[in-house]
Design an enzyme around this catalytic site. Structure first.
Site, PDB file in Angstrom:
ATOM      1  CB  SER A   1      -0.915   0.010   1.222  1.00  0.00           C
ATOM      2  OG  SER A   1      -1.661  -1.176   1.252  1.00  0.00           O
TER       3      SER A   1
HETATM    4  C1  SAM Z   1      -3.459  -3.887  -0.458  1.00  0.00           C
HETATM    5  S1  SAM Z   1      -2.960  -5.521  -0.224  1.00  0.00           S
HETATM    6  C2  SAM Z   1      -2.388  -5.512   1.438  1.00  0.00           C
HETATM    7  C3  SAM Z   1      -1.201  -4.637   1.663  1.00  0.00           C
HETATM    8  C4  SAM Z   1      -0.414  -4.950   2.901  1.00  0.00           C
HETATM    9  N1  SAM Z   1      -1.166  -4.785   4.122  1.00  0.00           N
HETATM   10  C5  SAM Z   1       0.876  -4.184   2.991  1.00  0.00           C
HETATM   11  O1  SAM Z   1       1.551  -4.341   3.993  1.00  0.00           O
HETATM   12  O2  SAM Z   1       1.246  -3.458   2.083  1.00  0.00           O
HETATM   13  C6  SAM Z   1      -4.491  -6.362  -0.048  1.00  0.00           C
HETATM   14  C7  SAM Z   1      -4.364  -7.850   0.152  1.00  0.00           C
HETATM   15  O3  SAM Z   1      -5.618  -8.358   0.576  1.00  0.00           O
HETATM   16  C8  SAM Z   1      -5.678  -9.713   0.169  1.00  0.00           C
HETATM   17  N2  SAM Z   1      -7.047 -10.208   0.272  1.00  0.00           N
HETATM   18  C9  SAM Z   1      -8.091 -10.053  -0.581  1.00  0.00           C
HETATM   19  N3  SAM Z   1      -9.190 -10.655  -0.095  1.00  0.00           N
HETATM   20  C10 SAM Z   1      -8.836 -11.216   1.077  1.00  0.00           C
HETATM   21  C11 SAM Z   1      -9.531 -11.988   2.051  1.00  0.00           C
HETATM   22  N4  SAM Z   1     -10.815 -12.318   1.910  1.00  0.00           N
HETATM   23  N5  SAM Z   1      -8.853 -12.386   3.146  1.00  0.00           N
HETATM   24  C12 SAM Z   1      -7.540 -12.073   3.307  1.00  0.00           C
HETATM   25  N6  SAM Z   1      -6.839 -11.360   2.422  1.00  0.00           N
HETATM   26  C13 SAM Z   1      -7.477 -10.928   1.337  1.00  0.00           C
HETATM   27  C14 SAM Z   1      -5.104  -9.696  -1.239  1.00  0.00           C
HETATM   28  O4  SAM Z   1      -4.636 -10.970  -1.610  1.00  0.00           O
HETATM   29  C15 SAM Z   1      -4.014  -8.635  -1.096  1.00  0.00           C
HETATM   30  O5  SAM Z   1      -2.740  -9.230  -0.936  1.00  0.00           O
END
Ligand code: SAM
Length: 407
Positions: free
Chosen positions: A77
């Site tokens: 992010s």
């Molecule tokens: C924006 S990224 C997270 C960024 C992260 N927190 C960082 O440190 O930069 C969003 C993540 O949410 C995950 N995601 C999507 N749906 C999800 C779910 N139902 N449960 C867990 N993770 C999920 C995606 O695979 C993706 O890797």
């Protein structure tokens, strides 16, 4: 605090990191000195090894994965958004934290903030992401962060109860598991989508319901798995212009596909906005006051061809009926730094739609502009409507949301 002695950090990366932290402090994204210290410490470049170190320390999202149709599904992010959410979460030493949506970087920052006694668990639905997060955390010296592959809709009971749950993926509702796994007095920070608009919202548990403490505009990839939400896109003029309706608006009437070729009405509000001023609060106000609200999205070509003139083109507030369509527009004001807001409408009901949009713009300007913003409360789905407080009510799968606007 992590031990970075065995990591591939460098004095140059440290300088870039310090500059990024100073920028976030200057912009007000970071306010807490402890959050600043965490940003100065965690080597972000080790979580995005595929980009040059300079890019790792610009205030930008780093896209990590797309699905087969090209839609972004995982990223590291944008530092501003990460900082704002950490401020909203108010993480304290000793806290037990669950992060939903991994990448490693935010988990490492959380680890800095809870140390020495707290615990951080980060979960992701995607095995590639958990593997990547684990590698980054190991390289950066945070082996204590627990990384698990799981669908965030169900939280991670193994580490509960949590003092904080931070969701870093757009959610359409509050999952029941998050409430079950939250410790008394705990806080959930989640990018929540309401009528196609996403706000990172910090909720505290108060007398059995969740009450918002703060809201910030943000953008995240969409949640996958059991908690995924859906939007409906209705094309007008081929795919050049479309209307977006949120999942809870399934029965909302849509105008005919050729509505943009029909009779036009325009109304102006006299409300001036600085060109740099975001329309976000106004958009949420319009979403919560206008029946038939939707978003009008236009390709640059559609604006160039003067098919539509929305403000802004990537998602202008609009209202639709079964015959007509109105949307927010803007024209240059006498002062070149400002625009005047107005409405353009098409169809037999065009004058009324344009007028009602402009009336609400004026009401927002007089009563809510520059104010504390809306407040959001979350109640169980089965609570009778009569027991809900006054406000704009949104029905989701597990909960009812009530958005109110203190004057
Ligand atoms: C924006 S990224 C997270 C960024 C992260 N927190 C960082 O440190 O930069 C969003 C993540 O949410 C995950 N995601 C999507 N749906 C999800 C779910 N139902 N449960 C867990 N993770 C999920 C995606 O695979 C993706 O890797």
């Amino acid at each position: 605090m992590a031990d970075h002695s065995g990591t591939s950090d460098s004095p140059y990366a440290g300088l870039l990191r310090a500059a990024l932290t100073d920028l976030l402090l200057t912009r007000g994204a970071i306010q807490d000195q402890r959050v600043a210290d965490a940003f100065r410490t965690v080597p972000r470049h080790l979580f995005v090894p595929q980009v040059p170190v300079e890019l790792a320390y610009t205030d930008d999202v780093v896209l990590m994965k797309r699905d087969q149709s090209g839609v972004a599904i995982s990223s590291v992010s944008q530092p501003t958004v990460v900082a704002v959410m950490l401020e909203q979460a108010d993480i304290q030493p000793g806290h037990r934290v669950l992060e939903i949506g991994s990448g490693g970087y935010n988990a490492a920052l959380l680890s800095e903030l809870v140390s020495p006694a707290g615990a951080v668990t980060t979960i992701d639905i995607d095995e590639d992401v958990t593997a990547r997060a684990w590698r980054g955390l190991d390289a950066a010296g945070y082996p204590n962060v627990r990384v698990q592959r799981a669908d965030g809709e169900f939280g991670w009971p193994g580490g509960a109860p949590y003092d904080r749950i931070i969701v870093t993926v757009t959610a359409w509702d509050i999952a029941p598991a998050w409430l079950e796994q939250l410790a008394p007095g705990g806080r959930i920070v989640v990018p929540l989508r309401m009528r196609s608009q996403t706000r990172s919202t910090a909720f505290d548990l108060c007398d059995g319901f969740l009450e918002s403490r703060s809201m910030a505009v943000c953008g995240f990839v969409a949640m996958q798995g059991a908690g995924a939400g859906y939007e409906r896109s209705v094309p007008l003029r081929g795919e050049l212009v479309s209307l977006t309706f949120d999942e809870d608006q399934g029965d909302q009437p849509v105008p005919p596909a050729r509505v943009l070729e029909q009779k036009i009405a325009t109304a102006w509000s006299g409300v001036l906005m600085n060109r740099e001023e975001p329309l976000c609060d106004l958009d949420l106000w319009l979403a919560s006051t206008l029946p038939g609200f939707c978003l009008l999205v236009a390709e640059p070509r559609a604006v160039k061809k003067k098919l539509v003139s929305p403000a802004p083109r990537w998602g202008a507030s609009a209202i639709a009926s079964d015959t007509s369509l109105g949307y927010l527009t803007a024209r240059a004001a006498a002062d070149p730094d400002f625009v005047e807001l107005g409405a353009i409408a098409h169809g037999p009901d065009a004058p009324r739609l344009a007028r009602s949009l402009v009336d609400q713009v004026c009401k927002w300007d007089q009563k809510h502009r520059g104010g504390s913003g809306p407040q959001l409360r979350i109640y169980p789905a089965d609570l009778p409507k009569a027991e809900l407080p006054v406000g704009f009510q949104l029905r989701k799968r597990h909960h009812q949301l009530v958005l109110s606007w203190p004057e």
